[in-house]
Design a protein around this motif. Structure first.
Motif, short mmCIF file in Angstrom:
data_model
loop_
_atom_site.label_atom_id
_atom_site.label_comp_id
_atom_site.label_asym_id
_atom_site.label_seq_id
_atom_site.Cartn_x
_atom_site.Cartn_y
_atom_site.Cartn_z
N ILE A 104 3.94 6.26 -6.27
CA ILE A 104 3.04 7.13 -5.65
C ILE A 104 2.25 7.73 -6.85
CG2 ILE A 104 2.87 9.18 -4.27
CD1 ILE A 104 3.83 6.86 -2.69
N ALA A 105 2.87 8.13 -7.98
CA ALA A 105 2.00 8.53 -8.91
C ALA A 105 0.99 7.81 -9.44
CB ALA A 105 3.09 9.08 -10.10
N LYS A 106 1.55 6.28 -9.55
CA LYS A 106 0.56 5.30 -9.97
C LYS A 106 -0.68 5.35 -9.07
CE LYS A 106 2.40 1.18 -11.03
NZ LYS A 106 1.70 0.84 -12.42
N THR A 107 -0.45 5.50 -7.96
CA THR A 107 -1.43 5.37 -7.04
C THR A 107 -2.59 6.44 -7.01
OG1 THR A 107 0.04 3.82 -5.58
CG2 THR A 107 -1.89 4.70 -4.46
N PHE A 108 -1.68 7.72 -6.91
CA PHE A 108 -2.54 8.94 -6.58
C PHE A 108 -2.92 9.63 -7.72
CE2 PHE A 108 -0.88 7.67 -2.56
CZ PHE A 108 -2.20 7.59 -1.73
N LEU A 109 -1.86 9.64 -8.76
CA LEU A 109 -2.23 10.58 -9.83
C LEU A 109 -2.68 9.93 -11.16
CD1 LEU A 109 0.89 12.63 -9.37
CD2 LEU A 109 -1.18 13.23 -8.65
N ASP A 110 -2.94 8.57 -11.12
CA ASP A 110 -3.50 7.78 -12.38
C ASP A 110 -2.38 7.82 -13.45
OD1 ASP A 110 -5.18 6.09 -13.46
OD2 ASP A 110 -6.55 7.53 -14.17
N MET A 164 0.93 -1.27 0.15
CA MET A 164 0.01 0.02 -0.02
C MET A 164 0.91 1.20 -0.12
SD MET A 164 -3.34 0.45 2.68
CE MET A 164 -2.25 1.17 3.92
N ALA A 165 0.42 2.18 -0.73
CA ALA A 165 1.25 3.51 -0.74
C ALA A 165 0.62 4.56 -0.23
CB ALA A 165 1.54 3.74 -2.25
N SER A 166 1.50 5.42 0.45
CA SER A 166 0.52 6.63 1.14
C SER A 166 0.93 7.90 0.54
CB SER A 166 1.30 6.72 2.80
OG SER A 166 2.36 7.33 2.77
N ASN A 167 0.04 8.78 0.70
CA ASN A 167 0.25 10.35 -0.04
C ASN A 167 1.36 10.83 0.70
OD1 ASN A 167 -1.04 10.52 2.61
ND2 ASN A 167 -2.10 12.26 2.08
N LEU A 168 2.06 10.38 1.54
CA LEU A 168 3.13 11.12 2.13
C LEU A 168 4.57 10.38 1.61
CD1 LEU A 168 2.13 11.05 6.10
CD2 LEU A 168 2.06 12.91 4.28
N GLY A 169 4.13 9.54 0.59
CA GLY A 169 5.35 8.97 -0.15
C GLY A 169 6.00 7.74 0.28
#
Length: 168
Positions: A66-72, A6-11
């Motif tokens: 992080i970009a794959k997870t949150f920025l599509d 799992m990835a967090s928005n905090l990197g």
């Protein structure tokens, strides 16, 4: 890697709790959830190694995860991940954006992370004309792909009459 990490928005990246069968004891081995430690790779970016369900390991750049997870990022072909503040180690989602390769290069030059290309005398003359027609310094830096300090140096020399490429 879905269901494993799992990835967090905090990197940060966390390996999720898992239970494996222990062949030696015929019991189970429990592995608790843990935030993984990343290392700085040769490129200066944080890297992390993830292992899939088949035991195959792959090294990933943390900012790309992080970009794959949150920025599509997977659904934005032709885009690259840019660190807004220029710090390769700052992987919070709020510091990442998807941009074209050209936008990424311009950002690197304007923020001083990359050396600018050399401009011809004709381009410098055009730059001065743009300035005289009201273009802002930061706009000039973006347009000509040079650092804003370079723009300031050229404008100072131009105002002092040290550069004569422009017909006045």
């Amino acid at each position: 890697y879905e269901g494993l990490y799992m990835a967090s928005n905090l990197g940060e990246v966390m390996r999720l709790r898992r239970v494996d069968k222990n062949i030696l004891t015929s019991g189970e081995s429990v592995f608790p959830s843990v935030v993984l430690k990343s290392k700085i790779g040769n490129s200066g970016y944080f890297e992390i190694q993830l292992t899939d369900k088949n035991g195959n390991a792959k090294t990933w750049l943390v900012h790309r995860l992080i970009a794959k997870t949150f920025l599509d990022a997977d659904n934005n072909p032709g885009k690259v991940v840019n660190h807004i503040d220029g710090n390769k180690k700052h992987n919070e989602v709020s510091n990442l954006e998807l941009v074209t390769p050209k936008e990424n290069t311009v950002h690197a030059i304007v923020t001083g992370l990359r050396r600018p290309r050399k401009l011809t005398a004709e381009q410098v003359s055009e730059l001065f004309l743009d300035y005289e027609h009201g273009m802002k310094r930061v706009e000039l830096a973006f347009k000509y792909h040079v650092h804003i300090d370079t723009i300031d140096k050229w404008l100072k020399n131009y105002r002092e009459g040290k550069i004569e490429w422009l017909e006045r």
